[in-house]
Design a protein around this motif. Structure first.
Motif, PDB file in Angstrom:
ATOM      1  N   GLY A  36       3.892  50.524   5.940  1.00  0.00           N
ATOM      2  CA  GLY A  36       4.108  51.968   5.822  1.00  0.00           C
ATOM      3  C   GLY A  36       3.751  52.478   4.444  1.00  0.00           C
ATOM      4  N   ALA A  37       4.065  51.718   3.391  1.00  0.00           N
ATOM      5  CA  ALA A  37       3.743  52.142   2.025  1.00  0.00           C
ATOM      6  C   ALA A  37       2.247  52.241   1.824  1.00  0.00           C
ATOM      7  N   ALA A  38       1.493  51.243   2.318  1.00  0.00           N
ATOM      8  CA  ALA A  38       0.038  51.264   2.160  1.00  0.00           C
ATOM      9  C   ALA A  38      -0.584  52.407   2.951  1.00  0.00           C
ATOM     10  N   TRP A  39      -0.143  52.595   4.177  1.00  0.00           N
ATOM     11  CA  TRP A  39      -0.689  53.660   5.012  1.00  0.00           C
ATOM     12  C   TRP A  39      -0.374  55.037   4.424  1.00  0.00           C
ATOM     13  N   GLY A  40       0.877  55.257   4.031  1.00  0.00           N
ATOM     14  CA  GLY A  40       1.260  56.552   3.484  1.00  0.00           C
ATOM     15  C   GLY A  40       0.598  56.825   2.151  1.00  0.00           C
ATOM     16  N   SER A  41       0.504  55.809   1.294  1.00  0.00           N
ATOM     17  CA  SER A  41      -0.109  56.009  -0.019  1.00  0.00           C
ATOM     18  C   SER A  41      -1.593  56.282   0.102  1.00  0.00           C
ATOM     19  N   TYR A  42      -2.260  55.607   1.015  1.00  0.00           N
ATOM     20  CA  TYR A  42      -3.706  55.820   1.188  1.00  0.00           C
ATOM     21  C   TYR A  42      -4.008  57.232   1.672  1.00  0.00           C
ATOM     22  N   GLY A 100      -1.670  59.991   1.605  1.00  0.00           N
ATOM     23  CA  GLY A 100      -0.990  61.116   0.966  1.00  0.00           C
ATOM     24  C   GLY A 100      -0.496  60.871  -0.441  1.00  0.00           C
ATOM     25  N   GLY A 101      -0.804  59.732  -1.057  1.00  0.00           N
ATOM     26  CA  GLY A 101      -0.346  59.455  -2.411  1.00  0.00           C
ATOM     27  C   GLY A 101       0.887  58.562  -2.428  1.00  0.00           C
ATOM     28  N   VAL A 102       1.300  58.180  -3.643  1.00  0.00           N
ATOM     29  CA  VAL A 102       2.350  57.166  -3.784  1.00  0.00           C
ATOM     30  C   VAL A 102       3.694  57.631  -3.236  1.00  0.00           C
ATOM     31  N   TRP A 103       4.041  58.899  -3.439  1.00  0.00           N
ATOM     32  CA  TRP A 103       5.351  59.360  -2.956  1.00  0.00           C
ATOM     33  C   TRP A 103       5.375  59.419  -1.441  1.00  0.00           C
ATOM     34  N   ALA A 104       4.234  59.783  -0.836  1.00  0.00           N
ATOM     35  CA  ALA A 104       4.142  59.726   0.627  1.00  0.00           C
ATOM     36  C   ALA A 104       4.253  58.292   1.107  1.00  0.00           C
ATOM     37  N   GLY A 105       3.687  57.363   0.337  1.00  0.00           N
ATOM     38  CA  GLY A 105       3.805  55.946   0.685  1.00  0.00           C
ATOM     39  C   GLY A 105       5.244  55.472   0.627  1.00  0.00           C
ATOM     40  N   LEU A 106       5.983  55.923  -0.384  1.00  0.00           N
ATOM     41  CA  LEU A 106       7.386  55.535  -0.489  1.00  0.00           C
ATOM     42  C   LEU A 106       8.197  56.088   0.680  1.00  0.00           C
ATOM     43  N   VAL A 107       7.957  57.353   1.039  1.00  0.00           N
ATOM     44  CA  VAL A 107       8.671  57.954   2.176  1.00  0.00           C
ATOM     45  C   VAL A 107       8.328  57.219   3.473  1.00  0.00           C
ATOM     46  N   PHE A 116       2.004  53.653  -8.405  1.00  0.00           N
ATOM     47  CA  PHE A 116       2.837  54.454  -9.283  1.00  0.00           C
ATOM     48  C   PHE A 116       2.368  54.337 -10.727  1.00  0.00           C
ATOM     49  N   ASP A 117       2.369  55.461 -11.429  1.00  0.00           N
ATOM     50  CA  ASP A 117       2.128  55.422 -12.872  1.00  0.00           C
ATOM     51  C   ASP A 117       3.305  54.737 -13.557  1.00  0.00           C
ATOM     52  N   THR A 118       3.064  54.201 -14.724  1.00  0.00           N
ATOM     53  CA  THR A 118       4.120  53.541 -15.481  1.00  0.00           C
ATOM     54  C   THR A 118       4.346  54.267 -16.796  1.00  0.00           C
ATOM     55  N   TYR A 119       5.536  54.129 -17.337  1.00  0.00           N
ATOM     56  CA  TYR A 119       5.916  54.816 -18.571  1.00  0.00           C
ATOM     57  C   TYR A 119       6.610  53.822 -19.500  1.00  0.00           C
ATOM     58  N   LEU A 159       3.173  49.306  -4.100  1.00  0.00           N
ATOM     59  CA  LEU A 159       2.936  50.510  -4.886  1.00  0.00           C
ATOM     60  C   LEU A 159       3.117  50.326  -6.397  1.00  0.00           C
ATOM     61  N   LEU A 160       3.558  49.160  -6.846  1.00  0.00           N
ATOM     62  CA  LEU A 160       3.723  48.932  -8.281  1.00  0.00           C
ATOM     63  C   LEU A 160       2.471  48.301  -8.868  1.00  0.00           C
TER      64      LEU A 160
END
Length: 409
Positions: free
Chosen positions: A85-91, A93-100, A163-166, A268-269
Motif C-alpha cells: 500500500g505504501a509503494a502504490w500510494g506513494s507512486y 500520490g506522494g509520500v503522505w498518500a503512501g502512508l495513508v 520522505f525528506d529528512t531533517y 518510504l524512508l
C-alpha cells in the motif's frame, strides 16, 4: 507496634533511563576494549533507528490487540500489506498518500482478523497465520497486476518518492566534533545521539510520539481502561456495560494500522528499498517478541525495539567484526548480572551466569569474525536469547487469546 512502610517502586521511566545508561556503558566499554568504533558510531545509531521503526510499530500494534484480549500473530501479513500500500500510494500520490494507503491496507488486515476471531471465534493463532499467508498472496498478485507493467519486475515496484529528512544542524555538528575526539564515554554518547538527530524523517518522529500517546490512551483514559478490561476479564467488563465486541474490533483495527505503518517505514524512508517481495523478513514476528520483552507495556517494547534494531543495524554498519565485539559486550553485561545475583545470594542464577559468560567469551576468543552466512540473522538470534531470558517475568493480559461470547460466563 511500628508500621512497616513499603519500599517505593522505581518509576517505569526511571528504570528505562537506568537501563539505557547501563547499555551505553556496556557498549562503550566493549568498543574501547575491542577497538571496534562501530559499536557506538553515529552511522550505526542512525541505521539502528531506521531499522527499529518497523519493529516498534508492529510491537505497538501487538500491544493494542493483546491488551484487548486478541493475539495478533498476523502482524507480519498486515505489515506486508502495508509495504504494498505504501509503494502504490506513494507512486500515485506522494509520500503522505503512501502512508495513508499503508494504514488503510494494514487496517483492512486487522479488520479481517477481528471478524474471524471476535465475531466467529476462530482460534487466534490459526487466523493470524492465515492473515500472514493471505497478505503474502494478495500483495504478490497485486504487484504482478500493477507493478510489473511499470517496473518490468513482478517482485518489485517502480521507484517511489521517499520522505525528506531533517537534521538538527548545530547540534549534529557539535556532536560530530565530540565523536571524532574519541574521548572515553563522551564520544560514545555523542556518536549515539548524533545518529538520532541526523537525517530524521517525519515518519520516524510520528512513530516515536505514538509510544507515549499509546500509554496515555491505554492507561490514562476511560476508553483505554475499558479496552484493557476486555483483555483481563471480558465477562466482568460486559456486566459493567462495556461493549466488548466494539472495543476488541477497534483495538485490532488499530493494531493492523500500526503494522501497516511499520510496512510503510520499510518503503518510504531514505536508505531503504522500494517495495520488494518478502522485504519484511520476519520483522512482524520480531515486533511481537519486542512486545513480549517489554511485558505488554509501551516503554518496555520501546526498549525491545531499540535492542533488536541496534542488533540489526550493527551487522549492516560494522559486519561480523562488530557483531563479535557486541558478543564481548554481552560478556561484560552478564558479568555485572552475576555480581548482582551474588549480592542477592542467588547462587544458582549466578552459577548459570558464570557458565553463560564463559561460553560467550570462548566464542569471542576463538573467532576473529563471525561467518558471513550467520551475520544477517543477528537480530533473530538476539530475539531468541532475549525471549528466553525474559520469560520468567512475563505477565500477559489474563484473557489474552481466550474465546469470548456475549452473555456467556
Amino acid at each position: 507496634m511500628p508500621v512497616q512502610r513499603k519500599r517505593g517502586r522505581v518509576p517505569g521511566w526511571l528504570r528505562g533511563v537506568i537501563w539505557a545508561v547501563i547499555a551505553i556503558a556496556v557498549v562503550s566499554t566493549a568498543s574501547y576494549s575491542t577497538g571496534v568504533a562501530a559499536l557506538t558510531s553515529s552511522n550505526t545509531a542512525s541505521t539502528a533507528l531506521r531499522l527499529a521503526l518497523p519493529i516498534l510499530l508492529c510491537a505497538l500494534g501487538g500491544l493494542w490487540a493483546e491488551r484487548a484480549g486478541v493475539v495478533n500473530i498476523g502482524l507480519e501479513g498486515m505489515m506486508i500489506l502495508g509495504t504494498w500500500g505504501a509503494a502504490w500510494g506513494s507512486y500515485n500520490g506522494g509520500v503522505w498518500a503512501g502512508l495513508v494507503a499503508a494504514l488503510v491496507f494494514g487496517a483492512l488486515g486487522g479488520l479481517l482478523h477481528a471478524v474471524a476471531t471476535v465475531t466467529f471465534n476462530v482460534n487466534h493463532i490459526v487466523s493470524g497465520v492465515a492473515i500472514n499467508l493471505l497478505g503474502l498472496g494478495v500483495t504478490k498478485y497485486l504487484a504482478n497486476l500493477i507493478f510489473a507493467p511499470l517496473s518490468g519486475n513482478p517482485r518489485q515496484s517502480p521507484v517511489v518518492p521517499k520522505f525528506d529528512t531533517y537534521s538538527a544542524s548545530f547540534l549534529s555538528d557539535w556532536l560530530g566534533d565530540l565523536e571524532k575526539q574519541q574521548r572515553v564515554g563522551i564520544s560514545d554518547v555523542a556518536g549515539i545521539l548524533r545518529g538520532l538527530v541526523t537525517e530524521v524523517a517525519p515518519l520516524t518522529m510520528i512513530a516515536i510520539i505514538l509510544v507515549p500517546v499509546s500509554f496515555w490512551v491505554l492507561w490514562r483514559t476511560r476508553f483505554g481502561l475499558r479496552l484493557r478490561s476486555c483483555g483481563e476479564n471480558p465477562v466482568a467488563a460486559e456486566s459493567l456495560g462495556v461493549n466488548v465486541y466494539l472495543h476488541k474490533y477497534v483495538a485490532v483495527i488499530i493494531s493492523g494500522a500500526f503494522a501497516g505503518m511499520g510496512g510503510a517505514s520499510l518503503v518510504l524512508l531514505r536508505g531503504g528499498a522500494d517495495y520488494l517481495e518478502n522485504q519484511t523478513n520476519g520483522r512482524g514476528y520480531i515486533g511481537l517478541a519486542a512486545m513480549i520483552f517489554g511485558n505488554w507495556r509501551p516503554g518496555g517494547l520501546l526498549g525491545g525495539a531499540a535492542l533488536f534494531g541496534y542488533a540489526d543495524g550493527l551487522q549492516l554498519a560494522g559486519g561480523g567484526e562488530a557483531v563479535l565485539a557486541l558478543l564481548y559486550g554481552a560478556v561484560i553485561l552478564v558479568a555485572v548480572i552475576v555480581v548482582v545475583q551474588l549480592f542477592r545470594k542467588q547462587w544458582i542464577a549466578a552459577g548459570l551466569g558464570v557458565v553463560g559468560a564463559g561460553v560467550l567469551y570462548a566464542i569471542y576468543w576463538a573467532n576473529d569474525t563471525l561467518p558471513s552466512d550467520l551475520i544477517p540473522y543477528t537480530a533473530h538470534f538476539v530475539t531468541l536469547i532475549v525471549l528466553a531470558v525474559a520469560s520468567q517475568r512475563l505477565r500477559p493480559p489474563k484473557a489474552d487469546g481466550q474465546p469470548y461470547r456475549r452473555g456467556e460466563d
